[in-house]
Design a protein around this motif. Structure first.
Motif, mmCIF file in Angstrom:
data_model
loop_
_atom_site.group_PDB
_atom_site.id
_atom_site.type_symbol
_atom_site.label_atom_id
_atom_site.label_comp_id
_atom_site.label_asym_id
_atom_site.label_seq_id
_atom_site.Cartn_x
_atom_site.Cartn_y
_atom_site.Cartn_z
ATOM 1 N N CYS A 172 0.857 -1.183 0.000
ATOM 2 C CA CYS A 172 0.000 0.000 0.000
ATOM 3 C C CYS A 172 0.899 1.242 0.000
ATOM 4 N N SER A 173 0.696 2.111 -0.984
ATOM 5 C CA SER A 173 1.570 3.281 -1.108
ATOM 6 C C SER A 173 0.836 4.599 -0.910
ATOM 7 N N GLY A 174 -0.482 4.523 -0.715
ATOM 8 C CA GLY A 174 -1.257 5.736 -0.526
ATOM 9 C C GLY A 174 -2.562 5.437 0.174
ATOM 10 N N HIS A 175 -3.343 6.474 0.343
ATOM 11 C CA HIS A 175 -4.566 6.373 1.142
ATOM 12 C C HIS A 175 -5.714 7.071 0.425
ATOM 13 N N LYS A 176 -6.922 6.628 0.734
ATOM 14 C CA LYS A 176 -8.118 7.325 0.257
ATOM 15 C C LYS A 176 -9.043 7.564 1.442
ATOM 16 N N ILE A 177 -9.825 8.635 1.320
ATOM 17 C CA ILE A 177 -10.823 8.936 2.341
ATOM 18 C C ILE A 177 -12.166 9.006 1.632
ATOM 19 N N GLY A 178 -13.095 8.179 2.037
ATOM 20 C CA GLY A 178 -14.422 8.193 1.457
ATOM 21 C C GLY A 178 -15.381 8.998 2.316
ATOM 22 N N CYS A 179 -16.451 9.453 1.682
ATOM 23 C CA CYS A 179 -17.535 10.163 2.383
ATOM 24 C C CYS A 179 -17.051 11.403 3.125
ATOM 25 N N THR A 180 -16.273 12.229 2.449
ATOM 26 C CA THR A 180 -15.857 13.499 3.048
ATOM 27 C C THR A 180 -16.692 14.672 2.551
ATOM 28 N N THR A 181 -17.568 14.431 1.580
ATOM 29 C CA THR A 181 -18.349 15.519 0.997
ATOM 30 C C THR A 181 -19.838 15.221 1.112
ATOM 31 N N PRO A 182 -20.666 16.271 1.208
ATOM 32 C CA PRO A 182 -22.112 16.051 1.312
ATOM 33 C C PRO A 182 -22.672 15.215 0.177
ATOM 34 N N VAL A 183 -22.163 15.431 -1.058
ATOM 35 C CA VAL A 183 -22.714 14.701 -2.200
ATOM 36 C C VAL A 183 -22.456 13.206 -2.072
ATOM 37 N N MET A 184 -21.278 12.825 -1.536
ATOM 38 C CA MET A 184 -20.974 11.402 -1.397
ATOM 39 C C MET A 184 -21.632 10.810 -0.156
ATOM 40 N N GLN A 185 -21.758 11.589 0.920
ATOM 41 C CA GLN A 185 -22.453 11.085 2.106
ATOM 42 C C GLN A 185 -23.915 10.818 1.782
ATOM 43 N N ALA A 186 -24.527 11.716 1.010
ATOM 44 C CA ALA A 186 -25.922 11.515 0.617
ATOM 45 C C ALA A 186 -26.055 10.330 -0.325
ATOM 46 N N ILE A 218 -15.272 19.485 0.860
ATOM 47 C CA ILE A 218 -14.516 18.433 1.545
ATOM 48 C C ILE A 218 -14.360 18.814 3.018
ATOM 49 N N LEU A 219 -15.362 18.516 3.807
ATOM 50 C CA LEU A 219 -15.359 18.808 5.248
ATOM 51 C C LEU A 219 -15.049 20.273 5.554
ATOM 52 N N GLY A 220 -15.445 21.168 4.639
ATOM 53 C CA GLY A 220 -15.218 22.591 4.845
ATOM 54 C C GLY A 220 -13.885 23.088 4.330
ATOM 55 N N HIS A 221 -12.895 22.194 4.255
ATOM 56 C CA HIS A 221 -11.555 22.506 3.754
ATOM 57 C C HIS A 221 -10.871 21.166 3.486
ATOM 58 N N PRO A 222 -10.197 21.001 2.344
ATOM 59 C CA PRO A 222 -9.566 19.707 2.049
ATOM 60 C C PRO A 222 -8.651 19.189 3.153
ATOM 61 N N PHE A 223 -7.963 20.096 3.850
ATOM 62 C CA PHE A 223 -7.036 19.630 4.877
ATOM 63 C C PHE A 223 -7.741 19.215 6.163
ATOM 64 N N ASN A 224 -9.029 19.542 6.313
ATOM 65 C CA ASN A 224 -9.770 18.956 7.435
ATOM 66 C C ASN A 224 -9.873 17.447 7.258
ATOM 67 N N ALA A 225 -10.013 17.003 6.006
ATOM 68 C CA ALA A 225 -10.045 15.567 5.737
ATOM 69 C C ALA A 225 -8.686 14.942 6.034
#
Length: 264
Positions: free
Chosen positions: A57-71, A204-211
């Protein structure tokens, strides 16, 4: 959930990722699985896939950080997954459709770390993680609907399976990103030149770096903090688009350029 059952579920989820049929509906005992169970299964699944030749594994993903994807998925909290080195593509790559069960694409900002992000007293915030970011780039997350019916699977099972991840496409790194307004930055995804969605960094949670701060705290809490050299996909600013036929997909962010992939 005991170690034996964790291993069994990991094997179940590995099959479609190793050219097997789609994952069926989850067994009844998984309906009560916890988020902690999901991450325990994820670790076991990674061991299976690494042994099968997927690489580290060389990287990471974060799912459901945006309203459109949470919905879209009906899940109201971020979810972490990892990305295998064998599934990381450079912009402009051609990728066979038959590599997937049903491939989808998402429009994301990716961050490459220049230093580690160990545990921090009081937790990380967007300023503390920003100091560790070496570069940003446009990215496309490749997701795979490798399930008979993903809507019937509880969130811990989706977490266990890296939250649909099947790879990423990364654009050219931008190291002078600090002058960009990451809240207002706009991302647009096109399919064969036609717009398929757009959103902004604020989604993205108000700011990309919040994620990124959320993931840094999560990884530190489980004893595997984020490391220099790794990348993080910060979450899609558009709803997943499923690709049914050969097509070229482009994700573009103001100031970060673009990433593109052609499915053949």
């Amino acid at each position: 959930m005991n170690a034996e059952r964790i291993g069994e579920v990991a094997q179940l989820l590995a099959r479609p990722r190793l050219s097997g049929p789609p994952t069926p509906a989850a067994p009844a005992d998984l309906a009560a699985a916890t988020v902690a169970d999901g991450y325990a299964i994820q670790r076991a699944l990674h061991a299976v896939l690494e042994a099968a030749g997927h690489g580290r594994c060389s990287g990471h993903k974060i799912g459901c950080t945006t309203p459109v994807m949470q919905a879209y998925l009906g899940i109201d909290h971020p979810c972490a997954g990892e990305v295998f080195a064998a599934t990381v593509f450079e912009s402009g790559a051609e990728v066979p459709l038959q590599r997937f069960h049903r491939v989808g694409v998402e429009c994301e900002i990716a961050a490459r770390l220049g230093s580690d992000l160990p545990a921090r007293d009081g937790g990380h915030d967007r300023d503390s993680v920003a100091a560790a970011v070496e570069s940003l780039m446009a990215g496309i997350e490749l997701v795979d609907d490798r399930y008979v019916d993903y809507t019937a699977l509880p969130a811990p099972v989706l977490i266990a399976d890296d939250f649909f991840n099947a790879g990423v496409v990364l654009g050219v790194p931008v190291t002078d990103w600090r002058g960009l307004d990451l809240v207002a930055i706009e991302g647009v995804m096109t399919i064969d030149g036609d717009e398929a969605g757009r959103g902004t960094g604020a989604d993205i949670l108000g700011h990309p770096f919040n994620a990124l701060a959320w993931l840094a705290d999560h990884r530190a809490a489980v004893g595997t903090p984020l490391r220099a050299g790794e990348f993080v996909m910060l979450g899609s600013v558009v709803k997943t688009v499923w690709i049914e036929h050969a097509a070229t997909v482009t994700a573009r962010f103001e100031g970060l350029g673009e990433a593109s992939v052609s499915f053949v």
